[in-house]
Each structure stands twice: as structure tokens, then as C-alpha cells.
Design a protein around this motif. Sequence first.
Motif, PDB file in Angstrom:
ATOM      1  N   PHE A   1       0.839  -1.196   0.000  1.00 55.24           N
ATOM      2  CA  PHE A   1       0.000   0.000   0.000  1.00 55.24           C
ATOM      3  C   PHE A   1       0.877   1.251   0.000  1.00 55.24           C
ATOM      4  O   PHE A   1       0.612   2.206  -0.742  1.00 55.24           O
ATOM      5  CB  PHE A   1      -0.930  -0.019   1.218  1.00 55.24           C
ATOM      6  N   ALA A   2       1.923   1.256   0.824  1.00 52.81           N
ATOM      7  CA  ALA A   2       2.840   2.404   0.888  1.00 52.81           C
ATOM      8  C   ALA A   2       3.502   2.639  -0.472  1.00 52.81           C
ATOM      9  O   ALA A   2       3.631   3.784  -0.916  1.00 52.81           O
ATOM     10  CB  ALA A   2       3.898   2.177   1.968  1.00 52.81           C
ATOM     11  N   LYS A   3       3.905   1.568  -1.119  1.00 54.09           N
ATOM     12  CA  LYS A   3       4.574   1.691  -2.423  1.00 54.09           C
ATOM     13  C   LYS A   3       3.623   2.289  -3.468  1.00 54.09           C
ATOM     14  O   LYS A   3       4.031   3.145  -4.258  1.00 54.09           O
ATOM     15  CB  LYS A   3       5.086   0.320  -2.866  1.00 54.09           C
ATOM     16  N   ASN A   4       2.365   1.851  -3.459  1.00 54.46           N
ATOM     17  CA  ASN A   4       1.385   2.415  -4.397  1.00 54.46           C
ATOM     18  C   ASN A   4       1.179   3.902  -4.151  1.00 54.46           C
ATOM     19  O   ASN A   4       1.170   4.692  -5.095  1.00 54.46           O
ATOM     20  CB  ASN A   4       0.050   1.673  -4.294  1.00 54.46           C
ATOM     21  N   LEU A   5       1.023   4.288  -2.882  1.00 51.29           N
ATOM     22  CA  LEU A   5       0.851   5.708  -2.565  1.00 51.29           C
ATOM     23  C   LEU A   5       2.088   6.520  -2.946  1.00 51.29           C
ATOM     24  O   LEU A   5       1.964   7.628  -3.477  1.00 51.29           O
ATOM     25  CB  LEU A   5       0.565   5.893  -1.075  1.00 51.29           C
ATOM     26  N   ALA A   6       3.254   5.977  -2.651  1.00 43.36           N
ATOM     27  CA  ALA A   6       4.501   6.690  -2.973  1.00 43.36           C
ATOM     28  C   ALA A   6       4.619   6.916  -4.477  1.00 43.36           C
ATOM     29  O   ALA A   6       5.060   7.983  -4.915  1.00 43.36           O
ATOM     30  CB  ALA A   6       5.693   5.909  -2.447  1.00 43.36           C
ATOM     31  N   SER A   7       4.222   5.936  -5.281  1.00 47.08           N
ATOM     32  CA  SER A   7       4.254   6.091  -6.740  1.00 47.08           C
ATOM     33  C   SER A   7       3.291   7.168  -7.204  1.00 47.08           C
ATOM     34  O   SER A   7       3.629   7.988  -8.057  1.00 47.08           O
ATOM     35  CB  SER A   7       3.910   4.763  -7.422  1.00 47.08           C
ATOM     36  N   GLN A   8       2.101   7.178  -6.624  1.00 50.03           N
ATOM     37  CA  GLN A   8       1.095   8.178  -7.004  1.00 50.03           C
ATOM     38  C   GLN A   8       1.515   9.584  -6.601  1.00 50.03           C
ATOM     39  O   GLN A   8       1.257  10.540  -7.319  1.00 50.03           O
ATOM     40  CB  GLN A   8      -0.251   7.851  -6.343  1.00 50.03           C
ATOM     41  N   GLN A   9       2.156   9.720  -5.432  1.00 49.38           N
ATOM     42  CA  GLN A   9       2.474  11.037  -4.885  1.00 49.38           C
ATOM     43  C   GLN A   9       3.938  11.437  -5.068  1.00 49.38           C
ATOM     44  O   GLN A   9       4.336  12.509  -4.633  1.00 49.38           O
ATOM     45  CB  GLN A   9       2.104  11.067  -3.400  1.00 49.38           C
ATOM     46  N   ASN A  10       4.743  10.563  -5.677  1.00 47.47           N
ATOM     47  CA  ASN A  10       6.177  10.790  -5.868  1.00 47.47           C
ATOM     48  C   ASN A  10       6.856  11.186  -4.558  1.00 47.47           C
ATOM     49  O   ASN A  10       7.505  12.225  -4.447  1.00 47.47           O
ATOM     50  CB  ASN A  10       6.456  11.825  -6.949  1.00 47.47           C
TER      51      ASN A  10
ATOM     52  N   LEU B   1      14.627   2.900   6.661  1.00 46.00           N
ATOM     53  CA  LEU B   1      14.950   2.871   5.241  1.00 46.00           C
ATOM     54  C   LEU B   1      14.114   3.917   4.524  1.00 46.00           C
ATOM     55  O   LEU B   1      12.917   4.065   4.799  1.00 46.00           O
ATOM     56  CB  LEU B   1      14.618   1.491   4.646  1.00 46.00           C
ATOM     57  N   PHE B   2      14.748   4.614   3.626  1.00 43.92           N
ATOM     58  CA  PHE B   2      14.037   5.538   2.758  1.00 43.92           C
ATOM     59  C   PHE B   2      14.171   4.964   1.362  1.00 43.92           C
ATOM     60  O   PHE B   2      15.270   4.915   0.800  1.00 43.92           O
ATOM     61  CB  PHE B   2      14.624   6.948   2.859  1.00 43.92           C
ATOM     62  N   LEU B   3      13.045   4.490   0.837  1.00 44.73           N
ATOM     63  CA  LEU B   3      13.033   3.828  -0.451  1.00 44.73           C
ATOM     64  C   LEU B   3      12.340   4.714  -1.474  1.00 44.73           C
ATOM     65  O   LEU B   3      11.337   5.375  -1.171  1.00 44.73           O
ATOM     66  CB  LEU B   3      12.295   2.489  -0.359  1.00 44.73           C
ATOM     67  N   LYS B   4      12.874   4.697  -2.698  1.00 45.28           N
ATOM     68  CA  LYS B   4      12.224   5.412  -3.787  1.00 45.28           C
ATOM     69  C   LYS B   4      10.896   4.724  -4.092  1.00 45.28           C
ATOM     70  O   LYS B   4      10.696   3.557  -3.730  1.00 45.28           O
ATOM     71  CB  LYS B   4      13.123   5.399  -5.017  1.00 45.28           C
ATOM     72  N   PRO B   5       9.997   5.410  -4.782  1.00 47.21           N
ATOM     73  CA  PRO B   5       8.705   4.792  -5.100  1.00 47.21           C
ATOM     74  C   PRO B   5       8.819   3.456  -5.841  1.00 47.21           C
ATOM     75  O   PRO B   5       7.940   2.613  -5.730  1.00 47.21           O
ATOM     76  CB  PRO B   5       8.007   5.841  -5.962  1.00 47.21           C
ATOM     77  N   ASN B   6       9.934   3.235  -6.544  1.00 49.17           N
ATOM     78  CA  ASN B   6      10.131   1.961  -7.249  1.00 49.17           C
ATOM     79  C   ASN B   6      10.703   0.866  -6.340  1.00 49.17           C
ATOM     80  O   ASN B   6      10.959  -0.246  -6.782  1.00 49.17           O
ATOM     81  CB  ASN B   6      11.020   2.152  -8.479  1.00 49.17           C
ATOM     82  N   GLY B   7      10.940   1.185  -5.069  1.00 48.98           N
ATOM     83  CA  GLY B   7      11.455   0.208  -4.118  1.00 48.98           C
ATOM     84  C   GLY B   7      12.967   0.213  -3.949  1.00 48.98           C
ATOM     85  O   GLY B   7      13.500  -0.504  -3.106  1.00 48.98           O
ATOM     86  N   GLU B   8      13.667   1.030  -4.715  1.00 51.07           N
ATOM     87  CA  GLU B   8      15.122   1.111  -4.633  1.00 51.07           C
ATOM     88  C   GLU B   8      15.545   1.898  -3.385  1.00 51.07           C
ATOM     89  O   GLU B   8      14.940   2.921  -3.060  1.00 51.07           O
ATOM     90  CB  GLU B   8      15.653   1.807  -5.892  1.00 51.07           C
ATOM     91  N   LEU B   9      16.592   1.412  -2.721  1.00 52.03           N
ATOM     92  CA  LEU B   9      17.095   2.100  -1.528  1.00 52.03           C
ATOM     93  C   LEU B   9      17.634   3.473  -1.893  1.00 52.03           C
ATOM     94  O   LEU B   9      18.439   3.617  -2.811  1.00 52.03           O
ATOM     95  CB  LEU B   9      18.198   1.270  -0.860  1.00 52.03           C
ATOM     96  N   PHE B  10      17.201   4.485  -1.165  1.00 53.82           N
ATOM     97  CA  PHE B  10      17.693   5.846  -1.340  1.00 53.82           C
ATOM     98  C   PHE B  10      18.662   6.185  -0.209  1.00 53.82           C
ATOM     99  O   PHE B  10      19.789   6.601  -0.460  1.00 53.82           O
ATOM    100  CB  PHE B  10      16.513   6.829  -1.370  1.00 53.82           C
ATOM    101  N   VAL B  11      18.235   5.992   1.038  1.00 57.90           N
ATOM    102  CA  VAL B  11      19.081   6.257   2.212  1.00 57.90           C
ATOM    103  C   VAL B  11      18.686   5.263   3.305  1.00 57.90           C
ATOM    104  O   VAL B  11      17.520   4.931   3.452  1.00 57.90           O
ATOM    105  CB  VAL B  11      18.871   7.704   2.753  1.00 57.90           C
ATOM    106  N   ARG B  12      19.696   4.836   4.075  1.00 60.40           N
ATOM    107  CA  ARG B  12      19.463   3.995   5.247  1.00 60.40           C
ATOM    108  C   ARG B  12      19.995   4.729   6.467  1.00 60.40           C
ATOM    109  O   ARG B  12      21.135   5.184   6.472  1.00 60.40           O
ATOM    110  CB  ARG B  12      20.180   2.652   5.101  1.00 60.40           C
ATOM    111  N   VAL B  13      19.157   4.866   7.497  1.00 63.54           N
ATOM    112  CA  VAL B  13      19.547   5.502   8.748  1.00 63.54           C
ATOM    113  C   VAL B  13      19.432   4.441   9.842  1.00 63.54           C
ATOM    114  O   VAL B  13      18.393   3.796   9.967  1.00 63.54           O
ATOM    115  CB  VAL B  13      18.635   6.708   9.073  1.00 63.54           C
ATOM    116  N   ILE B  14      20.505   4.276  10.595  1.00 60.05           N
ATOM    117  CA  ILE B  14      20.490   3.307  11.693  1.00 60.05           C
ATOM    118  C   ILE B  14      20.664   4.052  13.002  1.00 60.05           C
ATOM    119  O   ILE B  14      21.545   4.900  13.128  1.00 60.05           O
ATOM    120  CB  ILE B  14      21.594   2.241  11.509  1.00 60.05           C
TER     121      ILE B  14
END
Length: 139
Positions: free
Chosen positions: A31-40, A104-117
Motif C-alpha cells: 500500500f505504501a509503495k502504491n501511494l509513494a508512486s502516485q504522490q512521488n 529505510l528511505f526507499l524510492k517509489p520503485n522500491g530502490e534504496l535511497f538512504v538507510r539511517v540506523i
Amino acid sequence: MKKIVIGVLFALNLFAIDWSGKVNWAMSYGFAKNLASQQNKLIMVDIALTTCPPCKYLATKVYTQDSVANYINDNFISVFYLADKDPLPPEVRAYFTGSTPTILFLKPNGELFVRVIGARPPQIFLKTLQKINNKFKAQ
């Protein structure tokens, strides 16, 4: 016996953690991935453990701050997992190192953008979120 059971249940409720804070967490990664794609927007995936003190700190001291929660709700599509209770989706599991908290901060396509630990105090966490979001928008 009844009093003991009631006492134990009462004690457990005292130590229960509201993991959500004031953040509007999506109910699933899909669901998050679908929303992220719609809203960039970036998908913010918080992976915690029930026994992790820094994870509890984020839940009770950081995600409860209006400035942090409002920024997250306005700029990211967020999803939360307890790694010791929830199965991680394959895309998320691929980027999880086992350390908690991992955000994890993932791009709308699921690719890793940034990881914060690790956890940070609210104002530092907010600045980190702003830097990540500004970097994503600048692309």
C-alpha cells in the motif's frame, strides 16, 4: 487467582508501548509503495524490535512530537515493522542489516535511497528527515 491474573494484565498494560506515536503509518508495504508512486514521495520504513530501547525512544519521544510527525506525514509514505513479530516484505528485508532501529528511505520503485540506523533526538531527527527529503526532491 483471579486477582493475580488481573494484576499481571494491569502491569503489562503499564509497560505497553504505543509504537505509532502521531505518525500515520501505512498498513502494508504494498500500500505504501502504491501511494509513494502516485504522490512521488519516499517510502519511510521503520524497522524496530520490541526489546530495542532506541526503538522505544523513537516511538515514545520522537514520533510523538508534532513537528516530527507532521513532517513525516506530509512528506513521506511511512510503514512500520517489528522485526521480531512482523514478516518483512522481501524488498524491505533485502536492505535490513539486522540493526535496530533501521529507517529505510526507499524510492517509489522500491530502490534504496538512504538507510539511517539508530535513534536521534527529535530536532536532529527532523533535520535528518528534511535533508533526505530535500535531496530526493532535488533529483
